[in-house]
Design an enzyme around this catalytic site. Structure first.
Site, PDB file in Angstrom:
ATOM      1  N   TYR A  24      11.654   3.488   3.879  1.00  0.00           N
ATOM      2  CA  TYR A  24      10.044   3.963   3.823  1.00  0.00           C
ATOM      3  C   TYR A  24       9.885   5.139   3.056  1.00  0.00           C
ATOM      4  O   TYR A  24       9.055   5.369   2.305  1.00  0.00           O
ATOM      5  CB  TYR A  24       9.489   3.772   5.017  1.00  0.00           C
ATOM      6  CG  TYR A  24       9.529   2.452   5.641  1.00  0.00           C
ATOM      7  CD1 TYR A  24       8.473   1.374   5.180  1.00  0.00           C
ATOM      8  CD2 TYR A  24      10.370   1.876   6.510  1.00  0.00           C
ATOM      9  CE1 TYR A  24       8.439   0.073   5.462  1.00  0.00           C
ATOM     10  CE2 TYR A  24      10.294   0.580   6.994  1.00  0.00           C
ATOM     11  CZ  TYR A  24       9.224  -0.400   6.675  1.00  0.00           C
ATOM     12  OH  TYR A  24       9.498  -1.308   7.047  1.00  0.00           O
ATOM     13  N   ASN A  43       1.045  -6.561   2.136  1.00  0.00           N
ATOM     14  CA  ASN A  43       1.299  -6.852   0.804  1.00  0.00           C
ATOM     15  C   ASN A  43       1.036  -8.513   0.617  1.00  0.00           C
ATOM     16  O   ASN A  43       1.756  -9.343   1.339  1.00  0.00           O
ATOM     17  CB  ASN A  43       2.883  -6.949   0.931  1.00  0.00           C
ATOM     18  CG  ASN A  43       3.754  -7.594  -0.380  1.00  0.00           C
ATOM     19  OD1 ASN A  43       2.956  -7.874  -1.040  1.00  0.00           O
ATOM     20  ND2 ASN A  43       4.801  -7.918  -0.027  1.00  0.00           N
ATOM     21  N   CYS A  64       9.388  -6.417   0.438  1.00  0.00           N
ATOM     22  CA  CYS A  64       8.894  -5.604   1.417  1.00  0.00           C
ATOM     23  C   CYS A  64      10.154  -5.634   2.488  1.00  0.00           C
ATOM     24  O   CYS A  64      10.276  -4.835   3.290  1.00  0.00           O
ATOM     25  CB  CYS A  64       7.620  -5.796   2.039  1.00  0.00           C
ATOM     26  SG  CYS A  64       7.298  -7.583   2.487  1.00  0.00           S
ATOM     27  N   HIS A  65      10.892  -6.912   2.564  1.00  0.00           N
ATOM     28  CA  HIS A  65      11.987  -6.919   3.576  1.00  0.00           C
ATOM     29  C   HIS A  65      13.182  -6.009   3.070  1.00  0.00           C
ATOM     30  O   HIS A  65      13.951  -5.916   3.931  1.00  0.00           O
ATOM     31  CB  HIS A  65      12.349  -8.386   3.729  1.00  0.00           C
ATOM     32  CG  HIS A  65      12.636  -8.862   2.441  1.00  0.00           C
ATOM     33  ND1 HIS A  65      12.031  -9.708   1.682  1.00  0.00           N
ATOM     34  CD2 HIS A  65      14.023  -9.055   1.924  1.00  0.00           C
ATOM     35  CE1 HIS A  65      12.619  -9.924   0.807  1.00  0.00           C
ATOM     36  NE2 HIS A  65      13.911  -9.701   0.938  1.00  0.00           N
ATOM     37  N   GLU A  68      20.367 -12.252   0.703  1.00  0.00           N
ATOM     38  CA  GLU A  68      20.219 -11.582  -0.666  1.00  0.00           C
ATOM     39  C   GLU A  68      21.454 -11.013  -0.982  1.00  0.00           C
ATOM     40  O   GLU A  68      21.864 -11.001  -1.926  1.00  0.00           O
ATOM     41  CB  GLU A  68      19.071 -10.806  -0.584  1.00  0.00           C
ATOM     42  CG  GLU A  68      17.635 -11.587  -0.796  1.00  0.00           C
ATOM     43  CD  GLU A  68      16.448 -10.585  -1.148  1.00  0.00           C
ATOM     44  OE1 GLU A  68      16.716  -9.506  -0.918  1.00  0.00           O
ATOM     45  OE2 GLU A  68      15.534 -11.167  -1.600  1.00  0.00           O
TER      46      GLU A  68
END
Length: 108
Positions: free
Chosen positions: A39, A62, A70-71, A99
């Site tokens: 962040y 979001n 955002c993850h 991912e």
DNA sequence: TGCTCGGCCGCAC
DNA sequence: CGTGCGGCCGAGC
């Protein structure tokens, strides 16, 4: 080109929100797949090194769930942190691990 | 129009 | 290791 088109759409939708959020989301989108950023990293990137909380707020709101990963944003100490999206931290971890796998397998 | 509150944090104590 | 405060933006009243 198609990617650009999509981006255009996103930008259109983004116009309805504040510049701060746009900045946060933009920075978020620049995070490569299978990788993570903190962040603080985002906060500094958008020119507000201390606005980490605001960043979190923005990410939490979001509306571009899959478009803005955002993850991929975690706390600066390396922990996942929080996740307001459906599924909570569970989903966040899953996505990250997924991912990461894809990244290693297909190298995107 | 102005104030208050809450939030996916970061850091010091 | 746990707690508190700091600084910032968005949204509600």
């Amino acid at each position: 080109m198609k990617n650009n088109n999509k981006m255009k759409k996103i930008k259109e939708a983004m116009k309805a929100y504040t510049v701060f959020q746009r900045a946060v989301w933009m920075a978020c989108m620049t995070i490569p797949r299978g990788q993570t950023r903190s962040y603080k990293w985002i906060a500094e990137r958008i020119g507000h090194p201390k606005a980490v909380r605001a960043v979190g707020s923005a990410l939490g709101k979001n509306p571009f769930a899959p478009l803005v990963p955002c993850h991929r944003v975690i706390k600066s100490d390396g922990t996942i942190g929080g996740f307001s999206a459906p599924g909570g931290l569970k989903a966040k971890r899953s996505l990250l691990s997924l991912e990461a796998k894809q990244f290693r397998c297909k190298a995107v």
